[in-house]
Design a protein around this motif. Structure first.
Motif, PDB file in Angstrom:
ATOM      1  N   HIS A 244      17.301  -7.046   5.551  1.00  0.00           N
ATOM      2  CA  HIS A 244      16.501  -8.186   5.967  1.00  0.00           C
ATOM      3  C   HIS A 244      16.675  -8.032   7.477  1.00  0.00           C
ATOM      4  O   HIS A 244      16.081  -7.888   8.114  1.00  0.00           O
TER       5      HIS A 244
ATOM      6  N   THR B 187      19.878  -9.652   3.279  1.00  0.00           N
ATOM      7  CA  THR B 187      20.857  -8.864   3.397  1.00  0.00           C
ATOM      8  C   THR B 187      20.948  -8.558   4.201  1.00  0.00           C
ATOM      9  O   THR B 187      20.158  -7.850   5.519  1.00  0.00           O
ATOM     10  N   ASP B 188      21.796  -6.849   4.254  1.00  0.00           N
ATOM     11  CA  ASP B 188      21.801  -6.278   5.599  1.00  0.00           C
ATOM     12  C   ASP B 188      20.091  -5.070   6.093  1.00  0.00           C
ATOM     13  O   ASP B 188      20.568  -5.273   7.377  1.00  0.00           O
TER      14      ASP B 188
ATOM     15  N   ALA C 135      19.244 -13.670  -1.192  1.00  0.00           N
ATOM     16  CA  ALA C 135      19.730 -13.918  -0.835  1.00  0.00           C
ATOM     17  C   ALA C 135      19.627 -12.770   0.887  1.00  0.00           C
ATOM     18  O   ALA C 135      19.164 -11.942   0.912  1.00  0.00           O
TER      19      ALA C 135
END
Lengths: 63, 177
Positions: free
Chosen positions: A43, A40-41, A38
């Motif tokens: 990334h 994420t912050d 997923a």
């Protein structure tokens, strides 16, 4: 004992920063696209950092 | 020409200047984004990315908004406040010519796609990217050799930076969808 000269030459090469930024986006893409993680912050922040740094590095004219 | 720790004050100034531009983008974006539906902002960024990449590749010719002023060929830096101030000016991206359209893409993306504080991140990273170029040149032995090496590899370096930027914009767009 390894000479520090090759390391200095590597990090000061004009392509060193672009290669490092490519590695960052490749790591993010691998995590998200290949491994299906997923987004994420971490990334997204890495992507913003890479975008800004690429834009800054692309603008030559350092004194 | 650098003296003492001036290079570090200049670099810190560039990061601060970039963050200031990011702050402006954050504030303007906060006004703009609610007025534009998400598909519109995505389309604007996508079209701009294509046009700006074509511009940098020499396929399209159009004038980009920028401050068409030159900095002096030789600047002697000493002390703290002078390099810091000049670094802030350069870090904003508003002090002189832009030799690439990538900052325009970064600014547009920071205006239209971020979720709040991320505009500050991209701005500070812009300043850090500028500082990285100056610092790697100074570390290079001899520093003048950096210029000739860059000149021979300018095209692949610029292409790599565009790949980084387009991949980053794509990820940011996907993350916000």
């Amino acid at each position: 004992m390894t000479s520090p000269v090759p390391l200095r030459a590597a990090v000061s090469h004009p392509a060193a920063v672009p290669v490092a930024l490519l590695a960052v986006v490749a790591a993010v893409a691998t995590s998200v696209v290949v491994r299906g993680a997923a987004v994420t912050d971490v990334h997204v922040t890495a992507a913003w950092l890479a975008l800004g740094a690429a834009a800054g590095y692309a603008v030559s004219g350092s004194p | 020409m650098w003296r003492g720790g001036a290079r570090w004050w200049f670099s810190a100034g560039e990061v601060i200047g970039g963050a200031l531009t990011g702050l402006v983008a954050l504030l303007l974006g906060a006004v703009l984004r609610p007025l534009l539906p998400r598909p519109v902002t995505l389309a604007v960024v996508a079209v701009a990315a294509v046009l700006l990449a074509a511009h940098d590749a020499g396929r399209l010719s159009f004038r980009l908004p920028q401050n068409a002023r030159q900095v002096p060929q030789l600047v002697v830096f000493d002390g703290r406040s002078g390099p810091l101030q000049f670094g802030v000016e350069m870090g904003t991206g508003l002090r002189t010519y832009m030799t690439s359209a990538l900052p325009h893409l970064a600014l547009l993306t920071a205006l239209l796609l971020p979720l709040g504080w991320q505009a500050l991140v991209v701005g500070a990273a812009f300043g850090a990217g500028r500082a990285a170029m100056a610092l790697t040149r100074l570390v290079h032995q001899p520093p003048e050799g950096w210029d000739s090496t860059y000149a021979t590899r300018e095209q692949p370096i610029r292409a790599a930076l565009w790949v980084v930027a387009l991949a980053a914009v794509l990820l940011v767009a996907v993350a916000g969808s």
